[in-house]
Write a protein that holds these residues in place. Structure first.
Motif, short mmCIF file in Angstrom:
data_model
loop_
_atom_site.label_atom_id
_atom_site.label_comp_id
_atom_site.label_asym_id
_atom_site.label_seq_id
_atom_site.Cartn_x
_atom_site.Cartn_y
_atom_site.Cartn_z
N LYS A 34 0.83 -1.20 0.00
CA LYS A 34 0.00 0.00 0.00
C LYS A 34 0.86 1.26 0.00
CE LYS A 34 -3.58 2.45 2.60
NZ LYS A 34 -4.50 2.42 3.77
N LYS A 35 0.42 2.23 -0.76
CA LYS A 35 1.07 3.54 -0.80
C LYS A 35 -0.03 4.60 -0.67
CE LYS A 35 4.43 1.68 -4.09
NZ LYS A 35 3.76 0.35 -4.16
N ILE A 36 0.27 5.67 0.01
CA ILE A 36 -0.72 6.73 0.19
C ILE A 36 -0.04 8.08 0.07
CG2 ILE A 36 -0.49 6.78 2.72
CD1 ILE A 36 -3.55 7.30 2.80
N ALA A 37 -0.74 9.04 -0.53
CA ALA A 37 -0.21 10.39 -0.70
C ALA A 37 -1.27 11.39 -0.28
CB ALA A 37 0.20 10.64 -2.15
N ILE A 79 -12.09 12.95 -12.95
CA ILE A 79 -10.95 12.70 -12.08
C ILE A 79 -11.13 11.42 -11.26
CG2 ILE A 79 -9.57 13.62 -10.19
CD1 ILE A 79 -9.13 15.00 -12.89
N PRO A 80 -12.26 11.21 -10.60
CA PRO A 80 -12.42 9.94 -9.86
C PRO A 80 -12.30 8.72 -10.78
CG PRO A 80 -14.07 11.52 -9.14
CD PRO A 80 -13.41 12.11 -10.34
N GLY A 81 -12.84 8.84 -11.99
CA GLY A 81 -12.74 7.73 -12.94
C GLY A 81 -11.31 7.47 -13.38
N GLU A 82 -10.53 8.52 -13.54
CA GLU A 82 -9.13 8.35 -13.93
C GLU A 82 -8.35 7.66 -12.81
OE1 GLU A 82 -7.23 11.83 -15.60
OE2 GLU A 82 -9.15 12.55 -16.37
N PHE A 83 -8.63 8.02 -11.57
CA PHE A 83 -7.98 7.33 -10.46
C PHE A 83 -8.41 5.86 -10.42
CE2 PHE A 83 -7.04 11.49 -8.40
CZ PHE A 83 -5.74 11.23 -8.01
N SER A 104 -4.97 6.32 -2.15
CA SER A 104 -4.20 5.14 -1.77
C SER A 104 -4.22 4.17 -2.95
CB SER A 104 -4.78 4.46 -0.53
OG SER A 104 -6.11 4.02 -0.76
N CYS A 105 -3.13 3.42 -3.10
CA CYS A 105 -3.05 2.48 -4.22
C CYS A 105 -2.02 1.41 -3.90
CB CYS A 105 -2.67 3.20 -5.51
SG CYS A 105 -0.98 3.88 -5.50
N THR A 106 -2.02 0.38 -4.71
CA THR A 106 -0.99 -0.65 -4.62
C THR A 106 -0.20 -0.76 -5.92
OG1 THR A 106 -2.58 -2.36 -5.33
CG2 THR A 106 -2.31 -2.01 -2.95
N GLU A 107 -0.64 -0.07 -6.95
CA GLU A 107 0.04 -0.07 -8.24
C GLU A 107 -0.14 1.29 -8.90
OE1 GLU A 107 -1.76 -3.11 -10.60
OE2 GLU A 107 -3.77 -2.27 -10.40
N ASN A 108 0.64 1.54 -9.93
CA ASN A 108 0.55 2.78 -10.71
C ASN A 108 0.71 4.03 -9.83
OD1 ASN A 108 -0.05 1.36 -13.19
ND2 ASN A 108 -2.15 1.11 -12.43
N PHE A 109 1.57 3.95 -8.83
CA PHE A 109 1.71 5.06 -7.90
C PHE A 109 2.18 6.33 -8.60
CE2 PHE A 109 4.57 7.67 -5.30
CZ PHE A 109 3.67 8.09 -4.33
N ASP A 110 3.15 6.22 -9.48
CA ASP A 110 3.69 7.41 -10.14
C ASP A 110 2.61 8.15 -10.91
OD1 ASP A 110 6.13 6.73 -9.12
OD2 ASP A 110 6.90 5.84 -10.97
N LEU A 200 3.05 18.17 0.65
CA LEU A 200 2.84 16.84 0.08
C LEU A 200 3.51 15.82 0.99
CD1 LEU A 200 2.06 14.86 -2.27
CD2 LEU A 200 4.31 15.37 -3.26
N CYS A 201 2.75 14.82 1.41
CA CYS A 201 3.31 13.75 2.24
C CYS A 201 2.97 12.41 1.62
CB CYS A 201 2.76 13.82 3.66
SG CYS A 201 3.44 12.54 4.77
N VAL A 202 3.98 11.53 1.52
CA VAL A 202 3.80 10.20 0.94
C VAL A 202 4.34 9.17 1.93
CG1 VAL A 202 4.49 8.64 -0.91
CG2 VAL A 202 3.97 11.03 -1.43
N VAL A 203 3.56 8.10 2.13
CA VAL A 203 3.98 6.99 2.99
C VAL A 203 3.83 5.71 2.19
CG1 VAL A 203 3.54 5.72 5.12
CG2 VAL A 203 3.23 8.21 5.08
N GLY A 204 4.89 4.91 2.14
CA GLY A 204 4.84 3.64 1.43
C GLY A 204 6.21 3.25 0.91
N ASP A 205 6.25 2.16 0.17
CA ASP A 205 7.49 1.66 -0.40
C ASP A 205 7.76 2.42 -1.70
OD1 ASP A 205 9.72 0.29 -1.11
OD2 ASP A 205 8.81 -1.70 -1.09
#
Length: 429
Positions: A34-37, A79-83, A104-110, A200-205
């Protein structure tokens, strides 16, 4: 970016500031999927007044929340659909003193991070989108008006505060949101959503340098900060009213009891005072306190009762809430218990136990990426490093608790808000 290791927590944080002035905080979490921004503005519903190019502007009530909705509604974009297509869950919320956009996501973070930075910082407002959103927010205001939990809190703030804009609902009213135009939103966004007023704060791998580079490359060029938000309001510590009642469709009375506190300063001193307020609430009426046990055994409170200390830009208060008919007795017992603590002092062993319990709960909250991201942003806006909370906890003394109780828990600083069942006559205010 600079790296800071926190041995007490086993955590590391990287920090930097982009050329546009945006602070970036990254907390790496290796081997987590999991990654969150969070992309947060230190601008909430209370910040309606601001200077722009040397002139003072006053935006309509509810503008910060309205802007939050409109940023998701770019022309010819979903925008919600793109996410969702990227496998991410986006959301946002407007508080009294900040507005946060996050995913939050597990893929396509960039790609998700690029989208977050883009849509928040590059809005386009149309009258057609404004008309559509007006209907949605009007419905939200209606739902809020019909919520006893919202009403009892908003009534409390309006009764406690004379000048601080916390007395105004975050959503505004049907009348005030009708004053919002594309021009109002554009001026408010350019004045309040400048990178120097955000974080901007990001937590994750993730790779901290890659996050920083994405922020540097995605954000558009910004002109110099055009002005400043108003952050200071003259406010008496005496409540405007001591009791306010309302009637709604509830089965039992719903009450909030609050004690007004001075606003906290920025920096470590303010963070330490917040911790002292939290610990004071535990000694006074927390679940492990003698007062809580006595009130529960006497049937004056039930499992709905709880509370704590809350602070925001320019305001702070001790608050407890519950259901039942005994709010006046509870208020009197809280005042009496505060006097007893001041006379007896605080037992050193009990103080150590409460401090360990608080520290343990804070440490456990680091397991939540969401809580970590939110608090890192909030503490940054208060010019404090959240990961230093163990050090700040250790500095809190019993005398700090006693000083808080002596100053804050007094009859003249107390306000009660009650929602009564519709079948009962309201009490006199």
């Amino acid at each position: 970016m600079t790296r800071t290791d926190y041995t007490d927590l086993g955590e590391t944080a990287f920090r930097g500031v982009t050329s546009q002035g945006l602070p970036v905080i990254v907390v790496p979490k290796q081997d987590f999927t999991k990654k969150i921004a969070y992309f947060a503005a230190s601008c909430g519903s209370i910040h309606r007044e601001y200077t722009r190019d040397g002139e003072t502007a006053l935006a309509p009530e509810g503008v910060a929340h309205y802007l939050e909705h409109m940023l998701f509604d770019l022309p010819d974009r979903d925008i919600p659909g793109e996410f969702a297509a990227l496998g991410a869950n986006p959301n946002a919320f407007t508080g009294f003193d900040s507005t946060c956009y996050y995913f939050s996501c597990t893929e396509n973070f960039d790609a998700c991070l690029h989208l977050l930075l883009e849509f928040v910082s590059s809005p386009r407002f149309t009258r057609e989108a404004l008309r559509k959103e007006n209907g949605i927010i009007t419905q939200e205001i209606g739902m809020n008006d019909d919520s006893p939990d919202s009403r009892v809190y908003e009534n409390l703030m309006a009764a406690m505060y004379e000048t601080h804009p916390i007395r105004i609902p975050i959503l505004g009213t049907r009348q005030t949101i009708g004053q919002i135009t594309p021009e109002v939103l554009s001026a408010f966004h350019s004045s309040c959503y400048h990178p120097r007023n955000m974080v901007l704060c990001v937590v994750g791998d993730v790779d901290p340098e890659a996050v920083f580079a994405a922020a540097e490359q995605t954000l558009p060029a910004f002109p110099p900060l055009p002005g400043a938000l108003r952050h200071h309001w003259e406010e008496s510590m005496t409540c405007r009213k001591s009791l306010v009642t309302d009637r709604m469709d509830v089965s039992r009375p719903l009450y909030h009891i609050a004690f007004k506190s001075e606003p906290l300063p920025d920096g470590d001193s303010g963070a330490a005072m917040e911790l002292a307020g939290d610990m004071a609430s535990e000694f006074l009426f927390g679940e492990s306190s003698p007062l809580y046990s006595a009130l529960y055994e006497e049937g004056l409170i039930d499992g709905s009762f709880g509370g704590g200390f809350d602070s925001l830009d320019g305001a702070a208060f001790l608050l407890c809430s519950g259901e039942g008919e005994h709010w006046q007795q509870i208020r009197d017992r809280i005042l009496r218990r505060a006097e007893e603590i001041l006379q007896e002092g605080i037992d050193p062993e009990e103080f150590r136990r409460v401090k360990r319990s608080f520290l343990g709960r804070r440490m456990k909250s680091l397991d939540s990426f969401d809580a970590t991201c939110f608090r890192m942003c909030a503490y940054h806006m208060s010019q404090c490093d959240y990961f230093r909370f163990p050090e700040l906890f250790r500095a809190v003394t019993p005398q700090d608790i006693l000083q808080f109780l002596r100053r804050v828990v007094t009859p003249e600083r107390c306000c009660i808000s009650v929602i009564l069942p519709e079948t009962e006559a309201p009490h006199a205010v």
